[in-house]
Write a protein that holds these residues in place. Structure first.
Motif, PDB file in Angstrom:
ATOM      1  N   PRO A  44       0.819  -1.215   0.000  1.00 21.92           N
ATOM      2  CA  PRO A  44       0.000   0.000   0.000  1.00 21.92           C
ATOM      3  C   PRO A  44       0.856   1.270   0.000  1.00 21.92           C
ATOM      4  CG  PRO A  44       0.067  -0.946   2.193  1.00 21.92           C
ATOM      5  CD  PRO A  44       0.776  -1.929   1.287  1.00 21.92           C
ATOM      6  N   ASP A  45       0.187   2.394  -0.090  1.00 18.92           N
ATOM      7  CA  ASP A  45       0.889   3.681  -0.144  1.00 18.92           C
ATOM      8  C   ASP A  45       1.717   3.956   1.108  1.00 18.92           C
ATOM      9  OD1 ASP A  45      -0.206   4.129  -2.624  1.00 18.92           O
ATOM     10  OD2 ASP A  45      -1.849   5.391  -1.886  1.00 18.92           O
ATOM     11  N   TYR A  46       1.305   3.372   2.235  1.00 22.04           N
ATOM     12  CA  TYR A  46       2.008   3.640   3.504  1.00 22.04           C
ATOM     13  C   TYR A  46       3.104   2.617   3.792  1.00 22.04           C
ATOM     14  CZ  TYR A  46      -1.303   0.134   5.311  1.00 22.04           C
ATOM     15  OH  TYR A  46      -2.046  -1.004   5.520  1.00 22.04           O
ATOM     16  N   THR A  47       3.560   1.889   2.776  1.00 19.79           N
ATOM     17  CA  THR A  47       4.577   0.861   2.995  1.00 19.79           C
ATOM     18  C   THR A  47       5.838   1.426   3.634  1.00 19.79           C
ATOM     19  OG1 THR A  47       3.775  -0.555   1.203  1.00 19.79           O
ATOM     20  CG2 THR A  47       6.068  -0.830   1.850  1.00 19.79           C
ATOM     21  N   SER A  48       6.280   2.600   3.212  1.00 17.04           N
ATOM     22  CA  SER A  48       7.513   3.169   3.781  1.00 17.04           C
ATOM     23  C   SER A  48       7.347   3.452   5.270  1.00 17.04           C
ATOM     24  CB  SER A  48       7.917   4.441   3.035  1.00 17.04           C
ATOM     25  OG  SER A  48       6.899   5.426   3.106  1.00 17.04           O
ATOM     26  N   GLU A  49       6.144   3.895   5.683  1.00 17.26           N
ATOM     27  CA  GLU A  49       5.890   4.137   7.112  1.00 17.26           C
ATOM     28  C   GLU A  49       5.896   2.819   7.889  1.00 17.26           C
ATOM     29  OE1 GLU A  49       4.202   5.520   4.661  1.00 17.26           O
ATOM     30  OE2 GLU A  49       4.204   7.697   5.002  1.00 17.26           O
ATOM     31  N   LEU A  50       5.330   1.765   7.291  1.00 18.97           N
ATOM     32  CA  LEU A  50       5.340   0.457   7.937  1.00 18.97           C
ATOM     33  C   LEU A  50       6.770  -0.046   8.104  1.00 18.97           C
ATOM     34  CD1 LEU A  50       4.198  -2.220   8.961  1.00 18.97           C
ATOM     35  CD2 LEU A  50       3.792  -2.891   6.572  1.00 18.97           C
ATOM     36  N   VAL A  51       7.567   0.089   7.064  1.00 12.33           N
ATOM     37  CA  VAL A  51       8.964  -0.345   7.147  1.00 12.33           C
ATOM     38  C   VAL A  51       9.675   0.384   8.287  1.00 12.33           C
ATOM     39  CG1 VAL A  51      11.200  -0.313   5.953  1.00 12.33           C
ATOM     40  CG2 VAL A  51       9.136  -1.063   4.742  1.00 12.33           C
TER      41      VAL A  51
END
Length: 454
Positions: free
Chosen positions: A257-264
């Motif tokens: 999803p678009d928030y993948t970088s935040e999850l990482v």
């Protein structure tokens, strides 16, 4: 010429020489090791006078491989060892300390195993969607039982009866805490929780325990200093698990999803590890492991039933893209998250759980990590020193003085060509060589020193 060190003739000593040595972190300068009993007593240096010397003929010596996500059986542990996987980490099953005492007594031709015991899940939750209805032992399990010795069969049935006489129900905070206590009393080595809504598994709408209940389980496990691993397959469930305070994710989120970088970044900040099981994600997307199954280094060691399993797939989420998993695992790797090799293989060949087999799929996972962008050395670290460190198995995962002598000798150089991990010449488990050398036993052996070339 190396000097010769004197040891008592009563001590059983083996020297492996002329080897390229990957020590779990890097290729080292030393070309030999010495084993006494089940322990590595020297890396490099002098060769004891009474040692049995094995010439590796410029092969590569690796620490025994570790599969950080399995569901296993005596047969699975046996297959694992054939492929140089000397430790399997069970993520929902019977092989707690108590289970090992019941099932593995007098069994010495298998890989070592650690277990979470029974995972914490909602009634009717994952993995119920993968299992046959009813309380009877499934037919595919009965088929495997027929292949076992009388002793192995009785041990497996005893463990099955114990674990199914009262299936723990978790619906409240109190029951979650009690469940953790039960697993710890049984000798669980770590604890697992399930966060699976079911869409990726082709069963949308599966019940999932509340965050409050799962958090109570995580906190209780931590009171016992137990590592907690979460089953997750999506970015949303992965973020939930991190927010709950788990120590590791047992899978890689299959979406992007678009928030993948935040999850990482959340995973980085938490210090959690990830066991991506790329081999499983590939199977879920509908890809069989046929290339692996057709490799003679694989099909020569597996039963036809397991080869059939490799030639099939889960195929529960064909709308997904493997490209997402590749990008996700590399984002995590580049961010410094510990990535562990795992497979999620089933205990026995199960028709709907395709693409995976004990031992062989560890090598497939290594290949997929390198295809994604890992260097071969980074991939090997993920199957040796990293899982050993993250699960507190401080006696293994490295080739070092004082370490347990779990070793794999392969032809070629997997530190530059990862596929060479399958070219296994010999396996040592606690210092005992398990791969047959019968074809060498006709060689003349000098009286002063026995020497084998492999």
């Amino acid at each position: 010429m190396k000097n010769v060190t004197q040891y008592s003739p009563l001590e059983e000593v083996t020297a492996i020489t002329n080897a390229r040595i990957f020590d779990g972190e890097k290729v080292i300068e030393s070309r030999s090791i010495v084993i006494k009993g089940g322990t590595i007593i020297a890396v490099g240096g002098d060769i004891p006078a009474n040692a049995t010397v094995i010439d590796a003929e410029n092969g590569t010596l690796l620490p025994g491989l570790i599969d950080a996500h399995v569901h296993t059986s005596i047969g699975g542990l046996r297959d694992a060892l054939h492929f140089g996987v000397t430790t399997e980490l069970e993520m929902n099953g019977d092989f707690t300390e108590r289970g090992r005492k019941i099932q593995l007594k007098n069994v010495d031709d298998i890989a070592d195993v650690r277990s979470a015991g029974t995972a914490i899940t909602a009634p009717g939750g994952h993995p119920d969607e993968l299992l046959p209805d009813g309380d009877e032992i499934p037919e595919f399990v009965l088929k495997e039982l027929e292949k076992l010795s009388k002793e192995d069969r009785e041990a497996m049935l005893a463990a099955y009866a114990h674990d199914h006489e009262e299936v723990p129900q978790v619906t409240t905070v109190e029951e979650a805490i009690k469940h953790v206590h039960t697993q710890v009393e049984n000798g669980a080595d770590y604890i697992k929780i399930m966060i699976e809504e079911g869409t990726v598994m082709g069963a949308p709408g599966l019940p999932v325990l509340s965050d409050e209940i799962l958090k109570a389980a995580v906190e209780e496990a931590h009171k016992f200093d137990k590592v907690v691993i979460a089953h997750v397959l999506t970015a949303h469930s992965s973020q939930t698990a991190i927010d709950l305070g788990v120590d590791g994710l047992g899978h890689l989120f299959i979406d992007r999803p678009d928030y993948t970088s935040e999850l990482v970044q959340s995973i980085v900040d938490s210090g959690a590890f990830v066991t991506p099981c790329l081999v499983l994600n590939s199977s879920i997307l509908g890809n069989p492991a046929s290339e692996l199954a057709n490799d003679p280094r694989v099909y020569s060691k597996l039963s036809p039933e397991w080869i059939d399993i490799l030639n099939s797939s889960f195929n529960t989420f064909p709308q997904g893209k493997m490209e997402n998993s590749i990008k996700n695992v590399m984002d995590l790797h580049h961010a410094g998250v510990d990535i562990l090799v795992g497979t999620d293989v089933a205990p026995v060949p199960v028709p709907n759980l395709g693409g995976l087999a004990h031992g062989a799929s560890v090598h497939h996972e290594l290949q997929l990590l390198v295809t994604a962008g890992f260097t071969p050395i980074e991939a090997l670290q993920s199957a040796t020193s990293k899982p050993a460190r993250r699960f507190g198995l401080h006696d293994r995962g490295r080739i070092a003085e004082g370490a347990r002598a779990d070793l794999v000798l392969v032809d070629g150089d997997p530190t530059t060509n990862i596929s060479d991990t399958l070219s296994i010449k010999a396996v040592w488990f606690k210092g005992v060589q398990k791969q047959s050398l019968s074809f060498l036993l006709g060689y003349p052996v000098p009286a002063a020193k026995k020497c084998f070339k492999i």
